[in-house]
Motif scaffolding. Structure first.
Motif, PDB file in Angstrom:
ATOM      1  N   LYS A  40      66.205  54.198  44.825  1.00  0.00           N
ATOM      2  CA  LYS A  40      64.867  54.781  44.827  1.00  0.00           C
ATOM      3  C   LYS A  40      63.845  53.797  45.391  1.00  0.00           C
ATOM      4  O   LYS A  40      62.988  54.168  46.181  1.00  0.00           O
ATOM      5  N   THR A  41      63.947  52.537  44.972  1.00  0.00           N
ATOM      6  CA  THR A  41      63.023  51.512  45.464  1.00  0.00           C
ATOM      7  C   THR A  41      63.178  51.330  46.969  1.00  0.00           C
ATOM      8  O   THR A  41      62.186  51.267  47.699  1.00  0.00           O
ATOM      9  N   MET A  42      64.411  51.245  47.426  1.00  0.00           N
ATOM     10  CA  MET A  42      64.659  51.060  48.853  1.00  0.00           C
ATOM     11  C   MET A  42      64.189  52.266  49.653  1.00  0.00           C
ATOM     12  O   MET A  42      63.651  52.117  50.760  1.00  0.00           O
ATOM     13  N   THR A  43      64.367  53.467  49.121  1.00  0.00           N
ATOM     14  CA  THR A  43      63.900  54.676  49.794  1.00  0.00           C
ATOM     15  C   THR A  43      62.380  54.666  49.918  1.00  0.00           C
ATOM     16  O   THR A  43      61.829  54.998  50.967  1.00  0.00           O
ATOM     17  N   SER A  44      61.707  54.250  48.864  1.00  0.00           N
ATOM     18  CA  SER A  44      60.244  54.161  48.888  1.00  0.00           C
ATOM     19  C   SER A  44      59.778  53.138  49.926  1.00  0.00           C
ATOM     20  O   SER A  44      58.842  53.382  50.683  1.00  0.00           O
ATOM     21  N   GLU A  45      60.441  51.986  49.975  1.00  0.00           N
ATOM     22  CA  GLU A  45      60.090  50.962  50.955  1.00  0.00           C
ATOM     23  C   GLU A  45      60.345  51.460  52.376  1.00  0.00           C
ATOM     24  O   GLU A  45      59.558  51.187  53.291  1.00  0.00           O
ATOM     25  N   LEU A  46      61.427  52.182  52.576  1.00  0.00           N
ATOM     26  CA  LEU A  46      61.734  52.739  53.890  1.00  0.00           C
ATOM     27  C   LEU A  46      60.675  53.751  54.313  1.00  0.00           C
ATOM     28  O   LEU A  46      60.216  53.735  55.460  1.00  0.00           O
ATOM     29  N   GLU A  47      60.238  54.608  53.393  1.00  0.00           N
ATOM     30  CA  GLU A  47      59.191  55.577  53.715  1.00  0.00           C
ATOM     31  C   GLU A  47      57.889  54.875  54.075  1.00  0.00           C
ATOM     32  O   GLU A  47      57.192  55.283  55.014  1.00  0.00           O
ATOM     33  N   ASP A  48      57.555  53.799  53.352  1.00  0.00           N
ATOM     34  CA  ASP A  48      56.349  53.024  53.674  1.00  0.00           C
ATOM     35  C   ASP A  48      56.456  52.407  55.069  1.00  0.00           C
ATOM     36  O   ASP A  48      55.504  52.438  55.848  1.00  0.00           O
ATOM     37  N   GLU A 105      18.331  51.986  43.963  1.00  0.00           N
ATOM     38  CA  GLU A 105      17.827  51.153  42.870  1.00  0.00           C
ATOM     39  C   GLU A 105      19.011  50.703  42.015  1.00  0.00           C
ATOM     40  O   GLU A 105      19.632  51.510  41.320  1.00  0.00           O
ATOM     41  N   LEU A 106      19.321  49.412  42.087  1.00  0.00           N
ATOM     42  CA  LEU A 106      20.423  48.880  41.285  1.00  0.00           C
ATOM     43  C   LEU A 106      19.920  48.616  39.872  1.00  0.00           C
ATOM     44  O   LEU A 106      18.973  47.875  39.668  1.00  0.00           O
ATOM     45  N   ILE A 107      20.563  49.233  38.924  1.00  0.00           N
ATOM     46  CA  ILE A 107      20.205  49.027  37.529  1.00  0.00           C
ATOM     47  C   ILE A 107      20.952  47.814  36.984  1.00  0.00           C
ATOM     48  O   ILE A 107      20.382  46.986  36.288  1.00  0.00           O
ATOM     49  N   SER A 108      22.220  47.697  37.341  1.00  0.00           N
ATOM     50  CA  SER A 108      22.985  46.522  36.916  1.00  0.00           C
ATOM     51  C   SER A 108      24.165  46.279  37.842  1.00  0.00           C
ATOM     52  O   SER A 108      24.712  47.207  38.434  1.00  0.00           O
ATOM     53  N   ILE A 109      24.515  45.006  37.959  1.00  0.00           N
ATOM     54  CA  ILE A 109      25.722  44.568  38.663  1.00  0.00           C
ATOM     55  C   ILE A 109      26.461  43.661  37.690  1.00  0.00           C
ATOM     56  O   ILE A 109      25.903  42.675  37.218  1.00  0.00           O
ATOM     57  N   LYS A 110      27.693  44.020  37.385  1.00  0.00           N
ATOM     58  CA  LYS A 110      28.484  43.237  36.430  1.00  0.00           C
ATOM     59  C   LYS A 110      29.778  42.771  37.083  1.00  0.00           C
ATOM     60  O   LYS A 110      30.765  43.509  37.088  1.00  0.00           O
ATOM     61  N   PRO A 111      29.779  41.562  37.658  1.00  0.00           N
ATOM     62  CA  PRO A 111      31.030  41.061  38.232  1.00  0.00           C
ATOM     63  C   PRO A 111      31.969  40.538  37.143  1.00  0.00           C
ATOM     64  O   PRO A 111      31.524  39.960  36.161  1.00  0.00           O
ATOM     65  N   GLN A 112      33.222  40.792  37.318  1.00  0.00           N
ATOM     66  CA  GLN A 112      34.263  40.270  36.431  1.00  0.00           C
ATOM     67  C   GLN A 112      34.853  39.013  37.076  1.00  0.00           C
ATOM     68  O   GLN A 112      34.727  38.815  38.284  1.00  0.00           O
ATOM     69  N   PRO A 113      35.516  38.174  36.316  1.00  0.00           N
ATOM     70  CA  PRO A 113      36.155  36.996  36.919  1.00  0.00           C
ATOM     71  C   PRO A 113      37.254  37.414  37.899  1.00  0.00           C
ATOM     72  O   PRO A 113      37.853  38.482  37.757  1.00  0.00           O
ATOM     73  N   LYS A 114      37.491  36.550  38.874  1.00  0.00           N
ATOM     74  CA  LYS A 114      38.557  36.819  39.835  1.00  0.00           C
ATOM     75  C   LYS A 114      39.906  36.811  39.120  1.00  0.00           C
ATOM     76  O   LYS A 114      40.106  36.071  38.168  1.00  0.00           O
ATOM     77  N   ALA A 115      40.818  37.636  39.612  1.00  0.00           N
ATOM     78  CA  ALA A 115      42.178  37.688  39.076  1.00  0.00           C
ATOM     79  C   ALA A 115      43.147  37.730  40.249  1.00  0.00           C
ATOM     80  O   ALA A 115      42.811  38.209  41.330  1.00  0.00           O
ATOM     81  N   VAL A 116      44.332  37.230  40.037  1.00  0.00           N
ATOM     82  CA  VAL A 116      45.358  37.241  41.085  1.00  0.00           C
ATOM     83  C   VAL A 116      45.733  38.684  41.373  1.00  0.00           C
ATOM     84  O   VAL A 116      45.904  39.499  40.465  1.00  0.00           O
ATOM     85  N   PHE A 117      45.834  39.019  42.654  1.00  0.00           N
ATOM     86  CA  PHE A 117      46.195  40.368  43.080  1.00  0.00           C
ATOM     87  C   PHE A 117      47.714  40.473  43.066  1.00  0.00           C
ATOM     88  O   PHE A 117      48.403  39.718  43.747  1.00  0.00           O
ATOM     89  N   LEU A 118      48.243  41.411  42.282  1.00  0.00           N
ATOM     90  CA  LEU A 118      49.689  41.551  42.101  1.00  0.00           C
ATOM     91  C   LEU A 118      50.195  42.823  42.760  1.00  0.00           C
ATOM     92  O   LEU A 118      49.487  43.825  42.825  1.00  0.00           O
ATOM     93  N   ASP A 119      51.437  42.778  43.231  1.00  0.00           N
ATOM     94  CA  ASP A 119      52.057  43.982  43.785  1.00  0.00           C
ATOM     95  C   ASP A 119      52.686  44.791  42.655  1.00  0.00           C
ATOM     96  O   ASP A 119      52.531  44.464  41.477  1.00  0.00           O
ATOM     97  N   GLU A 120      53.420  45.852  43.001  1.00  0.00           N
ATOM     98  CA  GLU A 120      53.987  46.724  41.983  1.00  0.00           C
ATOM     99  C   GLU A 120      55.071  46.041  41.157  1.00  0.00           C
ATOM    100  O   GLU A 120      55.428  46.499  40.081  1.00  0.00           O
TER     101      GLU A 120
END
Length: 192
Positions: A40-48, A105-120
């Motif tokens: 299933k994983t390989m089929t999904s990768e092939l379709e991508d 009109e920006l009421i608020s901007i709330k940035p979160q700390p950076k996090a590592v971007f992970l794949d599936e």
């Protein structure tokens, strides 16, 4: 049926059936099911991969020669590469500056700390050996529908970083003005 009335030949047959059933279950658990997930994983990768090939062929379809196609791909790569940045402060500043320019009109901007971007597979994504990170920024704003659409178009087309829009919520303003209360979360993708 009582066990003392079973003949030794019947006991042997029962034992062989139990061993065969156990062997079948072990095969099912340790060979068939894991290989099915792998397929299933390989089929999904092939379709991508096929989808990406079709996109590249569509881009190259308008090119007259292979060199022109390669130049188009390099230009697209440079556009995408320039969208990755390391300046998180600049990205937040740009969000508010453009909001001001577009009558949002920006009421608020709330940035979160950076996090590592992970794949599936929960593996860190690296591009050119650099780890990719994502930063979530929550925005609350008040504006007209037209200005909201212009702001979202700006994020999609002109914002100098790669950005994804998550959970967009829009509500009519309670004051009776022709304004909307909008809030959404953006994900900015950064290099370290």
């Amino acid at each position: 049926m009582r066990l003392d009335k079973i003949s030794p030949a019947q006991k042997k047959i029962i034992l062989e059936v139990v061993v065969a059933l156990a062997a079948f279950l072990l095969f099912l658990l340790f060979a068939y099911l894991p290989s099915r997930k792998t397929v299933k994983t390989m089929t999904s990768e092939l379709e991508d991969a096929e989808r990406q090939i079709q996109q590249i062929e569509a881009m190259l379809g308008s090119a007259r020669s292979m060199d022109e196609g390669i130049q188009l791909l390099n230009k697209r790569f440079q556009q995408l590469d320039s969208k990755f940045s390391s300046g998180e402060e600049d990205s937040v500043r740009l969000l508010s500056e453009m909001a001001r320019k577009l009558n949002v009109e920006l009421i608020s901007i709330k940035p979160q700390p950076k996090a590592v971007f992970l794949d599936e597979n929960n593996q860190a994504i690296t591009i050119r050996g650099k780890p990719c990170q994502r930063m979530l920024i929550s925005l609350d704003m008040r504006c007209s529908y037209k200005d909201l659409v212009r702001y979202l178009r700006y994020l999609r087309d002109s914002y100098p970083m790669l950005v994804g829009i998550e959970r967009l919520r829009i509500a009519k303003d309670q004051s009776g003005a022709l304004k909307l209360n909008a809030s959404f979360d953006t994900e900015l993708y950064l290099f370290n």
